[in-house]
Enzyme design. Structure first.
Site, PDB file in Angstrom:
ATOM      1  N   ASN A  40      -1.014 -12.950  -5.692  1.00 43.47           N
ATOM      2  CA  ASN A  40      -2.370 -13.382  -5.347  1.00 43.47           C
ATOM      3  C   ASN A  40      -3.198 -12.247  -4.749  1.00 43.47           C
ATOM      4  O   ASN A  40      -2.667 -11.383  -4.053  1.00 43.47           O
ATOM      5  CB  ASN A  40      -2.322 -14.553  -4.376  1.00 43.47           C
ATOM      6  CG  ASN A  40      -1.619 -15.756  -4.968  1.00 43.47           C
ATOM      7  OD1 ASN A  40      -1.476 -15.857  -6.185  1.00 43.47           O
ATOM      8  ND2 ASN A  40      -1.178 -16.666  -4.128  1.00 43.47           N
ATOM      9  N   GLY A  87       4.188 -22.049  -6.563  1.00 44.13           N
ATOM     10  CA  GLY A  87       2.870 -21.988  -7.180  1.00 44.13           C
ATOM     11  C   GLY A  87       2.707 -20.937  -8.246  1.00 44.13           C
ATOM     12  O   GLY A  87       1.602 -20.432  -8.449  1.00 44.13           O
ATOM     13  N   CYS A  93     -14.115   7.467   2.721  1.00 42.84           N
ATOM     14  CA  CYS A  93     -13.000   7.480   3.668  1.00 42.84           C
ATOM     15  C   CYS A  93     -13.483   7.896   5.059  1.00 42.84           C
ATOM     16  O   CYS A  93     -14.318   8.795   5.206  1.00 42.84           O
ATOM     17  CB  CYS A  93     -11.919   8.436   3.176  1.00 42.84           C
ATOM     18  SG  CYS A  93     -10.405   8.425   4.171  1.00 42.84           S
ATOM     19  N   ASP A 116      -6.153 -13.118  -3.016  1.00 43.65           N
ATOM     20  CA  ASP A 116      -7.124 -13.800  -2.155  1.00 43.65           C
ATOM     21  C   ASP A 116      -7.032 -13.417  -0.681  1.00 43.65           C
ATOM     22  O   ASP A 116      -7.885 -13.806   0.121  1.00 43.65           O
ATOM     23  CB  ASP A 116      -7.008 -15.322  -2.295  1.00 43.65           C
ATOM     24  CG  ASP A 116      -5.582 -15.832  -2.111  1.00 43.65           C
ATOM     25  OD1 ASP A 116      -4.872 -15.336  -1.214  1.00 43.65           O
ATOM     26  OD2 ASP A 116      -5.167 -16.728  -2.870  1.00 43.65           O
ATOM     27  N   CYS A 167      -7.012  10.550  -0.340  1.00 37.52           N
ATOM     28  CA  CYS A 167      -5.882  10.692   0.596  1.00 37.52           C
ATOM     29  C   CYS A 167      -4.999   9.453   0.667  1.00 37.52           C
ATOM     30  O   CYS A 167      -3.928   9.486   1.274  1.00 37.52           O
ATOM     31  CB  CYS A 167      -6.384  11.050   1.989  1.00 37.52           C
ATOM     32  SG  CYS A 167      -7.183   9.690   2.877  1.00 37.52           S
ATOM     33  N   CYS A 199      -8.522   4.934  -0.150  1.00 37.25           N
ATOM     34  CA  CYS A 199      -9.165   6.191  -0.500  1.00 37.25           C
ATOM     35  C   CYS A 199      -8.509   6.759  -1.757  1.00 37.25           C
ATOM     36  O   CYS A 199      -7.282   6.879  -1.824  1.00 37.25           O
ATOM     37  CB  CYS A 199      -9.056   7.187   0.652  1.00 37.25           C
ATOM     38  SG  CYS A 199      -9.771   8.808   0.286  1.00 37.25           S
ATOM     39  N   HIS A 224      -0.686  -7.428  -6.926  1.00 35.09           N
ATOM     40  CA  HIS A 224      -1.921  -7.310  -7.700  1.00 35.09           C
ATOM     41  C   HIS A 224      -3.124  -6.954  -6.828  1.00 35.09           C
ATOM     42  O   HIS A 224      -4.269  -7.069  -7.272  1.00 35.09           O
ATOM     43  CB  HIS A 224      -2.176  -8.596  -8.481  1.00 35.09           C
ATOM     44  CG  HIS A 224      -1.111  -8.883  -9.485  1.00 35.09           C
ATOM     45  ND1 HIS A 224      -0.892 -10.133 -10.027  1.00 35.09           N
ATOM     46  CD2 HIS A 224      -0.175  -8.065 -10.051  1.00 35.09           C
ATOM     47  CE1 HIS A 224       0.110 -10.082 -10.884  1.00 35.09           C
ATOM     48  NE2 HIS A 224       0.570  -8.843 -10.906  1.00 35.09           N
TER      49      HIS A 224
END
Length: 397
Positions: free
Chosen positions: A197, A304, A262, A199, A227, A224, A216
């Site tokens: 997920n 799920g 950054c 979220d 770096c 960044c 994911h």
């Protein structure tokens, strides 16, 4: 106040030869083509289809109905056969309350006797928070396939936003399942979480960064490109192109740059979102940590998830043998047979398979694991936890 227990409504079976409203039975929910799209005449139908193509059945009635479709002599019209075949692709199954409670007792014992229990989670644990799933009867990919087949979008009740467009991620809060996993982690009964997920609800629930691999990405994280420094934001990180030079990813061809730079002294590199799109490679570090814990596990809680996305789904088979696995979701998976295997030494079932909503199962699991007073105190604490969640998210109207 503690959250009210899950109350399962009576099954209103749309199979005309049944017509009974019966609580306490396994049920099946489907969505198919709208009857008007197929030309099905209501008087010839075996099912009282809703105009949207939705229907609910006792599971036994659904089995009987699908068997009828295999026998042309049973008088099922060609239009309804087409609808039922489409419905079979994404049918969702729900075990009765009695079975869920029975399996919850087994699962709680498995968790408490495990030495290295891990969780593997998918979109299904976030649907009760307002996130749409992908492969359910109203999932993103399901709706796309159905629209392609009929030449027009599906309409009607139960429709979810495609690709979660319109969902304000900043307003989402952890579900019972998110909080239960965090509690089990705090108790030392759960060792690690692997999630597909994006979220950010696992991290918001309190799971530390070193106890989770978000394979994911996370919609609230940016990194960044120079770096590698990471930043966790109170708002959803989006790609912005108006104030930076866009840089299309060589794999997914999407610009990941967010418009910020950054904050590390002397770096000044562009920040990118961490979302893994189709075509992108998974990041090595979270995948390596996920694989490390997957290989150690003697119990994996698959919650799920359809377990169809590779290479992430391969992790659930890496544990100690025989693999002990719980799968809880609404649809069959290719890994279901592993849950029903029998241990040759103990002659008992190795894993557990529950069809239905994760919140329903995890409520029953927590009731088995926590003493009544401790359970009441923890559930009553959700109001205070919600206040903490609100502090970590930038409000969006």
């Amino acid at each position: 106040m503690a959250e009210a227990p899950v109350l399962l409504s009576a099954v209103v079976c749309q199979y005309k030869q049944c017509g009974q409203d019966t609580a306490g039975e396994d049920r099946t929910e489907v969505r198919t083509f709208e009857p008007e799209q197929t030309g099905l005449k209501e008087t010839k139908a075996l099912v009282n289809w809703h105009a949207s193509g939705d229907a609910t059945f006792h599971r036994r009635c659904w089995v009987e109905l699908t068997e009828k479709c295999k026998r042309t002599e049973d008088g099922v019209s060609a239009e309804e056969i087409k609808m039922i075949k489409e419905a079979k692709k994404t049918a969702e199954y729900f075990d009765c309350d009695e079975r869920v409670k029975s399996e919850a007792k087994r699962v709680s014992q498995m968790i408490m006797t495990s030495s290295h229990c891990i969780a593997f989670t998918g979109a299904g644990i976030s649907t009760s928070a307002g996130i749409g799933d992908f492969r359910g009867k109203t999932g993103k990919w399901t709706e796309k396939d159905r629209a392609k087949a009929t030449g027009k979008p599906t309409k009607g009740k139960g429709k979810r936003p495609k690709g979660n467009k319109g969902v304000i991620f900043e307003n989402l809060r952890p579900t019972y399942t998110h909080e239960a996993l965090c509690k089990l982690l705090q108790m030392g009964l759960l060792r690690y979480v692997i999630s597909q997920n994006t979220d950010g609800l696992h991290r918001l629930s309190g799971i530390p960064r070193d106890s989770i691999s978000e394979l994911h990405g996370n919609s609230f994280h940016e990194k960044c490109e120079k770096c590698g420094a990471r930043y966790e934001r109170p708002y959803r990180v989006k790609s912005r192109m108006e104030n930076v030079v866009p840089k299309k990813c060589k794999n997914c061809r999407i610009n990941h740059r967010t418009g910020r730079k950054c904050e590390r002294k002397g770096c000044d590199g562009y920040l990118m979102n961490t979302i893994i799109n189709f075509g992108d490679d998974l990041e090595d570090e979270p995948m390596d940590r996920a694989s490390e814990h997957a290989q150690k596990n003697d119990l994996v809680l698959c919650l799920g998830t359809s377990l169809t996305v590779s290479p992430a789904n391969e992790l659930v088979e890496e544990g100690k043998k025989p693999v002990r696995m719980l799968i809880c979701n609404r649809q069959p998976t290719d890994f279901d047979p592993m849950c029903y295997k029998i241990n040759s030494e103990t002659k008992s079932q190795v894993g557990s398979r529950v069809f239905g909503d994760c919140d329903h199962l995890m409520r029953e699991v927590m009731r088995c694991i926590l003493p009544q007073d401790a359970l009441q105190e923890w559930e009553d604490g959700r109001e205070d936890r919600m206040k903490e969640y609100n502090k970590q998210r930038e409000p969006v109207d």
